[in-house]
Design an enzyme around this catalytic site. Sequence first.
Site, PDB file in Angstrom:
ATOM      1  N   LYS A  34       0.920  -1.258  -0.028  1.00 42.28           N
ATOM      2  CA  LYS A  34      -0.073   0.007  -0.113  1.00 42.28           C
ATOM      3  C   LYS A  34       0.907   1.180  -0.033  1.00 42.28           C
ATOM      4  O   LYS A  34       1.779   1.281   0.828  1.00 42.28           O
ATOM      5  CB  LYS A  34      -0.748  -0.071   1.161  1.00 42.28           C
ATOM      6  CG  LYS A  34      -1.704   1.237   1.415  1.00 42.28           C
ATOM      7  CD  LYS A  34      -2.785   1.153   2.530  1.00 42.28           C
ATOM      8  CE  LYS A  34      -1.935   1.767   3.851  1.00 42.28           C
ATOM      9  NZ  LYS A  34      -1.880   3.269   3.942  1.00 42.28           N
ATOM     10  N   ASP A  61      -3.724   4.160  -1.811  1.00 45.06           N
ATOM     11  CA  ASP A  61      -4.642   4.554  -0.895  1.00 45.06           C
ATOM     12  C   ASP A  61      -4.578   6.109  -0.807  1.00 45.06           C
ATOM     13  O   ASP A  61      -4.230   6.591   0.232  1.00 45.06           O
ATOM     14  CB  ASP A  61      -4.283   3.835   0.612  1.00 45.06           C
ATOM     15  CG  ASP A  61      -5.325   3.980   1.468  1.00 45.06           C
ATOM     16  OD1 ASP A  61      -6.809   4.336   1.128  1.00 45.06           O
ATOM     17  OD2 ASP A  61      -5.230   3.971   2.627  1.00 45.06           O
ATOM     18  N   LYS A  63      -7.486   8.112  -0.928  1.00 45.45           N
ATOM     19  CA  LYS A  63      -8.851   8.455  -0.651  1.00 45.45           C
ATOM     20  C   LYS A  63      -9.141   9.988  -1.295  1.00 45.45           C
ATOM     21  O   LYS A  63      -9.309  10.964  -0.653  1.00 45.45           O
ATOM     22  CB  LYS A  63      -8.600   8.794   1.134  1.00 45.45           C
ATOM     23  CG  LYS A  63      -8.290   7.669   1.783  1.00 45.45           C
ATOM     24  CD  LYS A  63      -8.408   7.824   3.387  1.00 45.45           C
ATOM     25  CE  LYS A  63      -7.644   6.456   3.937  1.00 45.45           C
ATOM     26  NZ  LYS A  63      -6.434   6.149   3.790  1.00 45.45           N
ATOM     27  N   ASP A  66     -12.765  15.486  -3.574  1.00 41.59           N
ATOM     28  CA  ASP A  66     -12.777  16.823  -4.161  1.00 41.59           C
ATOM     29  C   ASP A  66     -14.145  16.891  -4.895  1.00 41.59           C
ATOM     30  O   ASP A  66     -15.024  16.092  -4.892  1.00 41.59           O
ATOM     31  CB  ASP A  66     -11.758  16.999  -4.909  1.00 41.59           C
ATOM     32  CG  ASP A  66     -11.106  18.579  -4.947  1.00 41.59           C
ATOM     33  OD1 ASP A  66     -12.125  19.492  -5.218  1.00 41.59           O
ATOM     34  OD2 ASP A  66      -9.979  18.751  -4.456  1.00 41.59           O
ATOM     35  N   THR A 117     -11.185   3.431   9.879  1.00 42.05           N
ATOM     36  CA  THR A 117     -11.197   2.584  11.124  1.00 42.05           C
ATOM     37  C   THR A 117     -10.553   3.121  12.460  1.00 42.05           C
ATOM     38  O   THR A 117     -10.621   2.814  13.586  1.00 42.05           O
ATOM     39  CB  THR A 117     -10.368   1.569  10.915  1.00 42.05           C
ATOM     40  OG1 THR A 117      -8.852   1.672  10.325  1.00 42.05           O
ATOM     41  CG2 THR A 117     -10.784   0.294   9.875  1.00 42.05           C
ATOM     42  N   ARG A 208       2.088  -1.362  10.873  1.00 47.65           N
ATOM     43  CA  ARG A 208       3.243  -1.351  11.850  1.00 47.65           C
ATOM     44  C   ARG A 208       3.399  -2.963  12.391  1.00 47.65           C
ATOM     45  O   ARG A 208       4.861  -3.309  12.587  1.00 47.65           O
ATOM     46  CB  ARG A 208       2.927  -0.845  13.072  1.00 47.65           C
ATOM     47  CG  ARG A 208       3.058   0.729  13.019  1.00 47.65           C
ATOM     48  CD  ARG A 208       2.307   1.579  13.836  1.00 47.65           C
ATOM     49  NE  ARG A 208       1.004   1.623  13.864  1.00 47.65           N
ATOM     50  CZ  ARG A 208       0.127   2.552  14.057  1.00 47.65           C
ATOM     51  NH1 ARG A 208       0.499   3.393  15.295  1.00 47.65           N
ATOM     52  NH2 ARG A 208      -1.332   2.249  14.017  1.00 47.65           N
TER      53      ARG A 208
END
Length: 230
Positions: A34, A61, A63, A66, A117, A208
């Site tokens: 990603k 990713d 997102k 606009d 999330t 992580r």
Amino acid sequence: MSLRDKLIVALDLPGVDDAEALTRRCGDAVSFYKIGLQLLPVGGMDLNERLRAAGKKVFLDFKLHDIPATVEKATRSIASRGGDLLTVHAEPAVMRAAVAGRGDDPDLKLLGVTVLTAYDDAMLTEMGYAFGTRDLVMRRVEQALDCGMDGVVASPLEAAEIRERFGGGFLIVTPGIRPAGADAGDQKRVATPGDALKAGSTHLVVGRPVNAAEDPAEAARDIIAEMEAV
């Protein structure tokens, strides 16, 4: 789809040199990465092209959010560079614009981001939403499918109900994945890899627990082993 292709490792790192170093350490243990907003302005799209040339898959990713004309043009520009998955916020006008901008590209799959999330009901109330997390997610899934999106991004806690209500045939990409015993960090709605797969997720995004591990390749293999168990 192999289990290895269901695991997406987040390259949430300061620069592309750090990201490429991580991909070298992961080696063949990881096939899907990603690239998010952190890397976008410092060479993220160039990294995307290098990874795909090396046979890896890439989840962009970004997102996008606009006015529709801008989202359509941005999606068209991204599609011209190539990618496997691209996120836009799950608002109907935004999603319709992304579908139009993607055009006939068979490779780039579009995902509507339902509710991040890191958000919970209290945060949605603070932001002025009348819906709680679950209800807003379900509304946005329905809208995403109506707009012609290829899938959605949703927490593993909603994946099972999404599958029950809307069936199969579309992607559910779930961030907030934490191996058994791992710290949740800043995520509010998390699950283990096995639980997410059982709930109906098609792809699991892990940050992580892999990218901060002493041995990222071993950490990725351990997660895949958790996935194999179900």
